[in-house]
Every structure is written in structure tokens, then in C-alpha cells.
Design an enzyme around this catalytic site. Structure first.
Site, PDB file in Angstrom:
ATOM      1  N   ASP A 140       0.859  -1.185   0.000  1.00  0.00           N
ATOM      2  CA  ASP A 140       0.000   0.000   0.000  1.00  0.00           C
ATOM      3  C   ASP A 140       0.899   1.240   0.000  1.00  0.00           C
ATOM      4  O   ASP A 140       1.837   1.343   0.813  1.00  0.00           O
ATOM      5  CB  ASP A 140      -0.911  -0.023   1.234  1.00  0.00           C
ATOM      6  CG  ASP A 140      -1.872   1.155   1.230  1.00  0.00           C
ATOM      7  OD1 ASP A 140      -1.509   2.206   1.785  1.00  0.00           O
ATOM      8  OD2 ASP A 140      -2.968   1.026   0.678  1.00  0.00           O
ATOM      9  N   ASN A 194      -2.857  12.751  -2.984  1.00  0.00           N
ATOM     10  CA  ASN A 194      -3.993  13.097  -3.848  1.00  0.00           C
ATOM     11  C   ASN A 194      -4.589  14.444  -3.449  1.00  0.00           C
ATOM     12  O   ASN A 194      -4.929  15.278  -4.296  1.00  0.00           O
ATOM     13  CB  ASN A 194      -5.072  12.009  -3.763  1.00  0.00           C
ATOM     14  CG  ASN A 194      -4.954  11.019  -4.898  1.00  0.00           C
ATOM     15  OD1 ASN A 194      -4.392  11.328  -5.937  1.00  0.00           O
ATOM     16  ND2 ASN A 194      -5.460   9.822  -4.695  1.00  0.00           N
ATOM     17  N   ASP A 246      -2.585   9.684 -10.350  1.00  0.00           N
ATOM     18  CA  ASP A 246      -2.568   8.668 -11.414  1.00  0.00           C
ATOM     19  C   ASP A 246      -1.169   8.523 -12.007  1.00  0.00           C
ATOM     20  O   ASP A 246      -0.716   7.418 -12.334  1.00  0.00           O
ATOM     21  CB  ASP A 246      -3.557   9.049 -12.513  1.00  0.00           C
ATOM     22  CG  ASP A 246      -5.002   8.864 -12.084  1.00  0.00           C
ATOM     23  OD1 ASP A 246      -5.905   9.351 -12.805  1.00  0.00           O
ATOM     24  OD2 ASP A 246      -5.239   8.213 -11.047  1.00  0.00           O
ATOM     25  N   GLU A 293      -4.748   2.272  -4.232  1.00  0.00           N
ATOM     26  CA  GLU A 293      -3.301   2.353  -4.172  1.00  0.00           C
ATOM     27  C   GLU A 293      -2.674   1.061  -3.670  1.00  0.00           C
ATOM     28  O   GLU A 293      -1.508   1.039  -3.283  1.00  0.00           O
ATOM     29  CB  GLU A 293      -2.884   3.513  -3.253  1.00  0.00           C
ATOM     30  CG  GLU A 293      -3.258   3.322  -1.778  1.00  0.00           C
ATOM     31  CD  GLU A 293      -4.639   3.897  -1.451  1.00  0.00           C
ATOM     32  OE1 GLU A 293      -4.873   4.241  -0.286  1.00  0.00           O
ATOM     33  OE2 GLU A 293      -5.492   3.997  -2.368  1.00  0.00           O
TER      34      GLU A 293
END
Length: 621
Positions: free
Chosen positions: A493, A501, A510, A536
Site C-alpha cells: 500500500d 492526492n 494517477d 493504491e
């Protein structure tokens, strides 16, 4: 080359006999000097070929080592050739699923090349694997397409390989005369190319077609010449196949002692080379020989060994043949209880084969039906357009014709010329419409291929998705049952991804995901499967790897991720990732994922950017 059918064996057993195809090593071209410690790629493949004759597993290890050193995207041509050879070795050992996975990667790389030949070679190898799995329709479709492409490219070796493969398909479908025509055409090409090794293989195949027709004396000269060439060329595996072919033919001629000698010489060679499908046939043949000689007790050990191979390969087709032979043998020995048990096992294996084939056929029919509906819709639309255009042209022609009738003889001549012109234009309109329909059909086929690929691929990162992972997991669990090798997974992760983000926006997020996927994939083996698990999170499936080996591999990945920032629209961004590692116990994949998830979150609490292995009594870093 082929392993022949036996005179007294059932048709169903014939369809499952292994087929050894011509090697494709002669099709490769030289790579730059100094590749992988060899002067050329040809030299590396020659070394692999020599190893394959003695120890296929060592040859596979050599290929995997070379692929690990190779930058696949920077040297796609070399990678395609190595992956193609790896698929061939896996196919010969019965690992068809792993062989197809190697070809998928080779196909993706082949489309990057300007030369169309490597892509056609990948398809030719795929066709041999489908034939080995008795998927005759698909194998014939692929090899017919390869034959057409080879002829268009004027590539003689590819054309000969395709003709040989098509001959093998017809031989397996018990059409020896048709198979022989394709074999002879391939042999003529190899004779022109002065390729004795491949010509020798074709001679053995031609001999087997005569066996299928009961013309055993005519088969012997071809098989003996094939054996002689294989020995002159130092091809131990090719010689082993021809020894078994000769054993079978001499048994059919009731020359038992001579037949037994050839079988006893060929069986150890096949066992050493790991060609287990051919070995299964040879052991069953040896069992039949012992029964025919009036010694059923001696036959039992051969047939039990053949059944063991069928179980190790997890092949319901081979199990069906072995249980059928053992049922007949135990009945001869008077052990009716054992005969009944093997008869039941034969029925269960047959049911498994038929059920699997029926489901596959249903899927194919459904796909074919949907594609046909779309083709019909496009055809009807294009036909209506063509009809309206033609009607318009004909109305104009009719009007002009009425006008020309008012003229004298010259006008009649002009009218005739106009009608002829209009008919020609109508013909040209129909031709254009036909070309448009064909173009639409090609676009539809490409769309269907794209849909099939995207169904197994994450659209953002290009990694495998969960569906693809579950398909590969099923194959790996089956292989683990046979070999006992460990299977480990790692769940990773991205650290503080939500904050990234929120700070930079989803577009930068992205870009990080795509860059991270590429960097992680460069650290893994070709046999490891990297999957985007969701958001993620990434899951890595590592066959033949225990927990400690997986921990070291993931530490390498963590170090690569943290080594340098990722370039994004917002500038360089530093990223780290935390992994949890767990071994898959038995078939319980879900429990392993939960264990890895707990280990990963333990790593999060201990500071992130680390690898945690879940062990009894707690977590270990």
C-alpha cells in the site's frame, strides 16, 4: 515429430498422445555482440538447445536468468525469441498454462517491432500448444493463418513449420492421408533449405501416417532413416521419439523382442529429458508388449508408472487412458475389484474431459454467435446503402435511356454505351460495399480482442487485474500440488497516498500509480505476477518462493521505489510503499491475503516504508 497411434488402442487414446514439433531455434537472428555474456543471441540459444537435450530444467533456468538481465522494452526482439523458446520448453514438459503466459508477454513485445516475422512465430508456437491440449479447431485456425502469413512474407522456414503443424493436427484427427500431404510439402521445403534435422523429423511423421493405415512395412524405412539422421545430428530427444516409433511399429508387426529393445533404449532418454507426455505413451506401450508376451505381472509396473505421470501432470486425458489400460490388465489378472475401481476412475476422468470441453465449446459458440450478430447488422446496413445507391444510379440510367430512344441509330448506340457504363458502375459500387463490410469485420475482430485483453488488465497501470490474478492463481495452485514448491504473496500500500492526492490532485496521483507500477515491475521476475489490487494497493504473487525470499524481494522493491522521486506535472514527488508478506497455506488464498493485510498495517504503525512478514506469535520485519 509425432508419437503414433497403436493398432489396438481406442480412438480417444489416440487424440491425447503427445506431439513433438520441429524446433524453432533455426528461425532466430543474431542479436548484438556481448548479449548476456555470449557473443550473440544465437550463441545463447545454441547453449540452451544443448542443455535442453540433457536437462530441460537447466535450460529453463538459463533462459530465466537471461530474461532477468534483459531490458524487455529496450530489446524487444531478443526478448520475444527468448520467451518463445521458453514457451517451447514448458510445452514439452506439459506446462501449457505457463507456456501460454510466456507467449502473452512475447506477443505484447512483438507488436513493437517493425518486422512482422517474430509475431507470426509467436502465433505458430501458440498453435502447437493448443494442439498439445487437443484443442484442434483453434490449433488448425491459428496454423492456417500462420501458413498464409508465411507465404505472403516468402518465409520458407515458417511455411514449413506451419505445414508440419497442420499435418500433426490431421494426424491427431485420424486423417493420415491428408496429414501426409502436408508432411511431404514441409519435407520438400526443408530439403531445399538443406535442413537435415527438420527433414529427419518429417520422415518420422510420414512413417507414422503409414502406421495409421495399417501399412507397417512401409512405415519402417521412414522411421529408421529418421532415427539415423537424429543420431548423426546429435539429437538425443529426436532419437528417443523415433526409438519409441520403431518400438510401436515392430510391436504391430508382432516382432516383440525387437520392439522391446527399442522401447527400453528410448524410455530412459525421455525420462532424463523430462518429456513426460511421450514417456506416458512409451510406458503404456511397454505394458502392452509385456501383456502380448504373456507376462501381465511385468506389465503392471509400467502401467502404474504411466498412471503416476498422468497424475503428476494433472491431465484428465492421460488419466483416462491409464485407468482404462489398468482396468483391462487387472481383469486379465483376475483382480476384478481393482479392475472395477480403475474403470470407475476412467469414467470420472472421461467425464472431466468432456465437461471441460463442453464448457469451452459453449463459450466459443456464444462468442461466435455474438460476433455473427454484429457482422450481420453491419452487412445489412451496408447492403441497404448499396441498394439505395444502385437504385439511384438505375433511375438515372432509365431517364437517359428514354431520352436516347428519341434519337436515331447513333443515339441507340450511345444509349447502349450508357447502360453498359451504369452496369459497370453498379458492379464497382457492390465491390466497394464488399470492401467496406470486410473492413468493418476486421474492426469488429480487433475490438473483440481488445475487450478480451482489457477484461484482464487494469486500464490505468496496464497491470493484471483481479480476474487475471485468479486465473493465474488456479494454475499456480495446481502446479504447487504437483511439485510441492512454496507459493507466497505480498500486499503493498502506498504510504500517505490520500495526502498526495489531496495535495497535488488526482491527475498527479494517477501519474504516481503508473510510474510506481513500471518501477515495481522492473524489480520482479518474469514468473512473478504484479496485480493492481485496488486503489493504491498492489498484490504480488510469487511462485516457488518462500516467505524469507519474498521479504528480500520486497525490500528490493521498497528500495527502488524510494530511490528517487517520481516525475509528475507538479514536479518531483517522493513516494514510499509498505508491504505485508504471507505464504499461501494449502489452497486458502483468502486467508493468506488477510494475513498479509494485517502484516502490512503493522508495518504502517511501525513507521511505513518497510516489509513485514506475518509469523506465528506476531509480526517480523
Amino acid at each position: 515429430m509425432t508419437i503414433p497411434n497403436q493398432h489396438r488402442r481406442s480412438t480417444s487414446a489416440l487424440l491425447f498422445l503427445p506431439i513433438c514439433f520441429l524446433l524453432l531455434t533455426g528461425m532466430v537472428a543474431a542479436a548484438p555482440d556481448g548479449v548476456f555474456g555470449h557473443e550473440s543471441l544465437d550463441e545463447l540459444l545454441s547453449a540452451v538447445e544443448a542443455q535442453a537435450q540433457q536437462d530441460p530444467q537447466k535450460a529453463l533456468a538459463t533462459l530465466e536468468s537471461a530474461l532477468a538481465e534483459l531490458e524487455l522494452d529496450e530489446q524487444p526482439e531478443a526478448a520475444v525469441k527468448l520467451l518463445n523458446r521458453r514457451a517451447e520448453l514448458l510445452r514439452d514438459q506439459g506446462e501449457t498454462e505457463q507456456a501460454l503466459l510466456a507467449l502473452e508477454l512475447a506477443e505484447d513485445l512483438a507488436v513493437q517491432l517493425d518486422d512482422p516475422v517474430p509475431a507470426v512465430q509467436v502465433q505458430q508456437m501458440r498453435g502447437t500448444i493448443y494442439l498439445d491440449r487437443a484443442d484442434f479447431d483453434r490449433a488448425l485456425e491459428i496454423n492456417m493463418a500462420v501458413l498464409n502469413q508465411a507465404q505472403a512474407l516468402a518465409h520458407a522456414e515458417l511455411e514449413a513449420a506451419a505445414r508440419n503443424a497442420i499435418g500433426n493436427i490431421y494426424f491427431s484427427l485420424e486423417q493420415p492421408e491428408r496429414a501426409r500431404r502436408f508432411y511431404r510439402a514441409a519435407a520438400e521445403i526443408y530439403e531445399e533449405l538443406d535442413s537435415r534435422e527438420r527433414l529427419g523429423s518429417l520422415l518420422g511423421n510420414i512413417g507414422n501416417t503409414y502406421n495409421s493405415e495399417g501399412r507397417y512395412q512401409e512405415a519402417l524405412p521412414y522411421q529408421r532413416q529418421s532415427l539415423r539422421i537424429a543420431r548423426q545430428e546429435g539429437r538425443e530427444i529426436g532419437a528417443a521419439y523415433q526409438l519409441i516409433n520403431l518400438c510401436n511399429t515392430l510391436w504391430l508387426l508382432e516382432r516383440m523382442e525387437d520392439a522391446r529393445g527399442y522401447c527400453r533404449e528410448g524410455i530412459p532418454l525421455l525420462e532424463d529429458a523430462g518429456h513426460y507426455r511421450a514417456l506416458h505413451f512409451a510406458l503404456n506401450l511397454m505394458g502392452d508388449l509385456r501383456v502380448a508376451e504373456g507376462d501381465p505381472e511385468a506389465a503392471l509396473s509400467y502401467l502404474l508408472r504411466a498412471l503416476e505421470i498422468a497424475r503428476e501432470m494433472d491431465s484428465p486425458r492421460l488419466r483416462e487412458a491409464s485407468h482404462g489400460d489398468l482396468s483391462s490388465l487387472y481383469e486379465t489378472l483376475g483382480d476384478y475389484q481393482a479392475a472395477l475401481e480403475h474403470a470407475r476412475a476412467q469414467f470420472e476422468a472421461h467425464h472431466e474431459v468432456m465437461d471441460s470441453e463442453r464448457q469451452q465449446r459453449i463459450v466459443e459458440l456464444e462468442q461466435s454467435y455474438e460476433a455473427e450478430l454484429r457482422r450481420q447488422e453491419i452487412t445489412a446496413r451496408e447492403a441497404e446503402i448499396s441498394r439505395l445507391e444502385l437504385e439511384s444510379e438505375l433511375k438515372e440510367a432509365s431517364l437517359r435511356e428514354r431520352q436516347t430512344l428519341m434519337l436515331v441509330a447513333f443515339s441507340l448506340f450511345v444509349a447502349t454505351a450508357i447502360v453498359a457504363l451504369l452496369l459497370w458502375r453498379g458492379y464497382m459500387l457492390r465491390r466497394r460495399s464488399s470492401r467496406r463490410i470486410e473492413e468493418k469485420n476486421r474492426e469488429l475482430n480487433e475490438a473483440l480482442k481488445t475487450i478480451s485483453r482489457l477484461a484482464r488488465q487494469d486500464p490505468l497501470t496496464g497491470l493484471a487485474n483481479r480476474r487475471r490474478l485468479m486465473e493465474v492463481l488456479k494454475s499456480e495452485l495446481s502446479r504447487r500440488h504437483r511439485t510441492g514448491a512454496p507459493l507466497t504473496l505480498a500486499l503493498g500500500d502506498i504510504d500517505y497516498f490520500k495526502q498526495l492526492n489531496d495535495q497535488y490532485g488526482h491527475q498527479v496521483g494517477d501519474q504516481i500509480l503508473m510510474g510506481l507500477a513500471k518501477r515495481m515491475r522492473s524489480c520482479l521476475r518474469e514468473s512473478d505476477l504484479l496485480c493492481r489490487w485496488g486503489g493504491e494497493e498492489f498484490l504480488i504473487l510469487m511462485p516457488e518462493t518462500d516467505a524469507e525470499e519474498a521479504r528480500l524481494a520486497m525490500e528490493k522493491v521498497c528500495a527502488a521505489v524510494a530511490a528517487k522521486p517520481f516525475e509528475t506535472d507538479a514536479g518531483p514527488v517522493e513516494v514510499t510503499i509498505t508491504f505485508g508478506v504471507a505464504s499461501v497455506r494449502g489452497d486458502d488464498f483468502k486467508s493468506a491475503v488477510r494475513v498479509a493485510d494485517r502484516a502490512m498495517y503493522a508495518g504502517k504503525h511501525q513507521g511505513r516504508n518497510r516489509v513485514m512478514v506475518r509469523i506465528e506469535g506476531g509480526d517480523a520485519e
